[in-house]
Design a protein around this motif. Structure first.
Motif, PDB file in Angstrom:
ATOM      1  N   HIS A  80       0.833  -1.203   0.000  1.00 46.69           N
ATOM      2  CA  HIS A  80       0.000   0.000   0.000  1.00 46.69           C
ATOM      3  C   HIS A  80       0.867   1.252   0.000  1.00 46.69           C
ATOM      4  O   HIS A  80       0.527   2.256  -0.648  1.00 46.69           O
ATOM      5  N   ALA A  81       1.991   1.193   0.736  1.00 47.19           N
ATOM      6  CA  ALA A  81       2.914   2.333   0.752  1.00 47.19           C
ATOM      7  C   ALA A  81       3.476   2.567  -0.647  1.00 47.19           C
ATOM      8  O   ALA A  81       3.581   3.720  -1.104  1.00 47.19           O
ATOM      9  N   ASP A  83       2.013   1.703  -3.479  1.00 51.13           N
ATOM     10  CA  ASP A  83       0.910   2.224  -4.299  1.00 51.13           C
ATOM     11  C   ASP A  83       0.656   3.699  -4.000  1.00 51.13           C
ATOM     12  O   ASP A  83       0.334   4.483  -4.896  1.00 51.13           O
ATOM     13  N   TRP A  84       0.800   4.074  -2.713  1.00 55.55           N
ATOM     14  CA  TRP A  84       0.581   5.475  -2.309  1.00 55.55           C
ATOM     15  C   TRP A  84       1.618   6.382  -2.964  1.00 55.55           C
ATOM     16  O   TRP A  84       1.291   7.460  -3.464  1.00 55.55           O
ATOM     17  N   ARG A  88       1.200   9.341  -6.335  1.00 53.41           N
ATOM     18  CA  ARG A  88       1.607  10.744  -6.217  1.00 53.41           C
ATOM     19  C   ARG A  88       2.708  11.140  -7.197  1.00 53.41           C
ATOM     20  O   ARG A  88       3.181  12.278  -7.165  1.00 53.41           O
TER      21      ARG A  88
END
Length: 238
Positions: A80-81, A83-84, A88
């Motif tokens: 998830h990190a 993907d985050w 951005r």
């Protein structure tokens, strides 16, 4: 933090070279280079594993470490990190990101697992001796070229792992030094070797289902608990 900064800089430099020239190099050559690096990762993992002085330590730390990792869902959190961070990035970069999360996770773990990371960071924090981290930086520079050429933008972003892990050890070195004895570091290296073997199997795509290697990360830290407890029990038993 000088040694850590140099390590991060070398990974960034190698990653940029891989990103810039990867598309210009024959893909067959890149795949062959990546396979070679993957096999080297496997070899490093095996050589680290056999350094153990207490195989029971490796087994128990892996069992409990994986349980902790699965309960905390660390692998999902790391993905998830990734993907985050990907979300951005500028749209132009995002379109060609490809295997971003895979590169982010794979490179981050490989760059941080091993005795060079732990011992080098301790030496940097306590004695301001950066020689081990400098040597590691050269190795990471070479590896990051192959990783970035194959897995793309996730590799340079993996420097956050280096900053968090090596930087944390360097900053807290005076507190961690009494805990991270030679015996503890030996067993951490051995457990880390098992994790690297799992990572290399993913890199070589030898399993249909990907090994959730990030969930094994807590196992690397558990020798810091196991070794003192084991020594205490041996002292009591006599």
């Amino acid at each position: 933090m000088l040694g850590v900064s140099v390590n991060m800089g070398c990974v960034l430099l190698g990653s940029c070279l891989g990103l810039l020239f990867g598309s210009r190099i024959n893909q067959r050559l890149i795949r062959a280079l990546f396979t070679g690096v993957s096999l080297c990762t496997l070899a490093i993992g095996v050589s680290s594993m056999i350094q153990t002085q207490d195989i029971l330590c490796v087994i128990l730390c892996m069992v409990f470490g994986v349980l902790i990792g699965e309960l905390l869902r660390i692998d999902d959190g790391v993905e998830h990190a990734g993907d985050w961070i990907l979300a951005r990035l500028p749209i132009g970069l995002r379109a060609g990101a490809g295997r971003f999360t895979e590169g982010f996770v794979t490179a981050g773990i490989i760059f941080c697992v091993g005795s060079m990371s732990v011992v080098g960071s301790l030496q940097a924090g306590i004695h301001h001796d950066y020689s081990i981290l400098y040597a590691k930086s050269v190795l990471d520079l070479i590896s990051s070229v192959a990783f970035a050429a194959t897995m793309g933008l996730g590799v340079p972003c993996s420097i956050v792992f280096i900053l968090a892990f090596q930087g944390g050890i360097a900053l807290l070195s005076s507190l961690l030094a009494p805990v991270l004895s030679e015996a503890v570091i030996t067993e951490m290296t051995a457990v880390g070797g098992v994790v690297l073997v799992g990572m290399s199997l993913n890199m070589l795509e030898l399993r249909q289902e990907r090994i959730r290697v990030a969930n094994m990360i807590p196992a690397i830290l558990l020798p810091a608990v196991y070794v003192p407890v084991s020594n205490w029990i041996k002292g009591v038993i006599g």
